[in-house]
Design an enzyme around this catalytic site. Structure first.
Site, mmCIF file in Angstrom:
data_model
loop_
_atom_site.group_PDB
_atom_site.id
_atom_site.type_symbol
_atom_site.label_atom_id
_atom_site.label_comp_id
_atom_site.label_asym_id
_atom_site.label_seq_id
_atom_site.Cartn_x
_atom_site.Cartn_y
_atom_site.Cartn_z
ATOM 1 N N THR A 96 0.849 -1.201 0.000
ATOM 2 C CA THR A 96 0.000 0.000 0.000
ATOM 3 C C THR A 96 0.879 1.244 0.000
ATOM 4 O OG1 THR A 96 -1.738 -1.174 1.193
ATOM 5 C CG2 THR A 96 -1.812 1.237 1.261
ATOM 6 N N CYS A 139 -9.637 -6.423 1.697
ATOM 7 C CA CYS A 139 -9.717 -5.027 2.103
ATOM 8 C C CYS A 139 -11.015 -4.376 1.676
ATOM 9 C CB CYS A 139 -8.543 -4.274 1.507
ATOM 10 S SG CYS A 139 -7.758 -5.183 0.209
HETATM 11 C C1 LIG Z 1 -2.213 -7.082 -0.675
HETATM 12 C C2 LIG Z 1 -2.074 -6.148 -1.818
HETATM 13 C C3 LIG Z 1 -1.715 -4.823 -1.638
HETATM 14 C C4 LIG Z 1 -1.508 -4.227 -0.269
HETATM 15 O O1 LIG Z 1 -0.362 -4.720 0.318
HETATM 16 P P1 LIG Z 1 -0.048 -4.439 1.875
HETATM 17 O O2 LIG Z 1 1.337 -4.905 2.032
HETATM 18 O O3 LIG Z 1 -1.042 -5.268 2.612
HETATM 19 O O4 LIG Z 1 -0.202 -2.991 2.097
HETATM 20 C C5 LIG Z 1 -1.574 -4.026 -2.747
HETATM 21 N N1 LIG Z 1 -1.776 -4.507 -3.972
HETATM 22 C C6 LIG Z 1 -2.145 -5.773 -4.210
HETATM 23 C C7 LIG Z 1 -2.342 -6.251 -5.596
HETATM 24 C C8 LIG Z 1 -2.304 -6.631 -3.134
HETATM 25 O O5 LIG Z 1 -2.684 -7.876 -3.362
#
Ligand SMILES: *Cc1c(COP(=O)(O)O)cnc(C)c1O
Length: 398
Positions: free
Chosen positions: A74, A325
């Site tokens: 993120t 999410c």
């Molecule tokens: C899980 C995910 C994120 C977010 O990653 P985090 O490390 O949890 O912040 C962003 N992009 C994609 C495609 C994801 O699968």
């Protein structure tokens, strides 16, 4: 068979015990600050960070000096999108992305739109793929950034990243890809692919949560989001999360060593799950391309059932009906809608994310549980005759 069974690897994965083992000494034994230059505690930490950076860089074919550590994908996506846009203000104000991106791309883009940027959200084909021709048609003279995820977090669909990146860079535009789901599962080489920026996270490939990375090709200008000390080449200040970074490095090297065999093994499990579901049930449709897809992903719509109801009935099996999410919003998946599914079909979908710790026996048990539950949910509701009063109903129906 022991329950629960975990098949929600696109939300997060179990930390490999070898990763935990590598992390433990960095809490209470080697607890130095990697920025402390005057003593041994600092040097040990600095060397451990350097090793982890090299391991993460090798996973994606980058130079170690081109990888910075962040808190996860993120943050990496925010830094890539906002950072490139800010550093390119003089050149233009247009971003190109895709409707099926993760919210960690879509939300920063929406926020930049409110600040006057223009954003094109490109549609995908029915199989979930963005074609180079569609991208080519969307690029404007004012485009400063193209961001297209490597693998989708709901369908596992892989975009033709090499072709998309080549086309983008030929026009002098920066190309970013969110590889949170792809890294560790499919080979990545930022050099041969011509990628300028790439987001990573450890917890989707059996590493710890709260740590990720951003590959920034040398020469690509990025404005930092977080300032205060100039850590990570000035792109991400703040004391490094040493145990997590060590864990990320270990997770990356395990993935690199074992990917060839693991992707075949997990891909077979996925194919076995699909064929068992399709053999035992009518109306099971795969969402997204089966050819260009992560080996660990299966996303199906099951006619006549509601995904959430199905998941509720499946106590003991962790799967999901959408992205972790966004699934609490109860809106049908924006990804499946972009593939052309109706709200009803999108709500009838189930996402499986297999991983390193799943076995054939687990796949067989999950398929069997699914069959039983789907048949139960599909069974017509009992019809009561008109003359029956409410009191004739079984107590649970009253
Ligand atoms: C899980 C995910 C994120 C977010 O990653 P985090 O490390 O949890 O912040 C962003 N992009 C994609 C495609 C994801 O699968």
């Amino acid at each position: 068979m022991d329950l629960p069974i975990y098949m929600d690897g696109h939300a997060t994965t179990r930390v490999d015990p070898r990763v935990v083992e590598a992390m433990v000494p960095f809490f209470s034994q080697h607890y130095g600050n990697a920025a402390s230059r005057q003593h041994r505690f600092g040097w040990v930490a600095r060397d451990a960070v350097a090793d982890a950076r090299a391991a993460v860089a090798s996973l994606i074919g980058a130079k170690a000096s081109e990888v910075i550590f962040t808190s996860g994908a993120t943050e990496s996506n925010n830094l890539a999108v906002r950072g490139v846009v800010d550093a390119s203000r003089a050149r233009g104000n247009h971003i190109v992305t895709v409707q099926t991106e993760h919210r960690a791309i879509l939300d920063p883009c929406a926020s930049l739109e409110r600040q006057g940027m223009q954003v094109s959200y490109l549609p995908v084909r029915e199989d979930g793929i963005l074609t180079p021709a569609a991208l080519g048609a969307a690029i404007e003279p004012t485009t400063v950034l193209v961001t297209v995820m490597m693998a989708n977090n709901e369908t596992g669909v892989l975009h033709p990243i090499d072709a998309l990146a080549a086309l983008t860079r030929a026009r002098g535009i920066s190309f970013h890809t969110d590889a949170a789901q792809a890294a560790g599962w499919v080979p990545i080489d930022v050099e041969t692919s011509g990628i300028d920026l790439l987001s990573l996270t450890a917890h989707k490939c059996h590493g710890p949560k709260g740590v990720g990375g951003l590959f920034v090709r040398h020469g690509v200008a990025v404005t930092p989001l977080i300032e205060g000390g100039g850590h990570e080449s000035g792109l991400r200040s703040g004391t490094l999360n040493l145990p997590a970074i060590v864990g990320f490095g270990r997770a990356a090297s395990i993935c690199l060593n074992e990917m060839a065999g693991e992707s075949v093994r997990v891909g077979r499990l996925r194919d076995r799950l699909l064929s068992q579901l399709q053999n035992s049930l009518q109306g099971v449709t795969v969402n997204g391309s089966m050819k260009a897809r992560l080996p660990q992903n299966l996303n199906v719509s099951i006619d006549g059932v509601n995904g959430e109801q199905l998941l509720m009935g499946l106590g003991g099996v962790a799967v999901s009906s959408g992205a972790a999410c966004t699934s609490n919003t109860r809106k049908p998946s924006h990804v499946l809608q972009a593939l052309g599914l109706s709200d009803k079909q999108a709500r009838a979908s189930v996402r499986f994310g297999l991983g390193r710790f799943n076995s054939e026996a687990e796949v067989d048990q999950v398929a069997e549980m699914f069959q039983g539950l789907v048949e139960q949910l599909r069974a017509p509701a009992p019809v009561f005759e008109q003359e029956h009063s409410e009191n004739d109903l079984p107590p649970e129906w009253q």
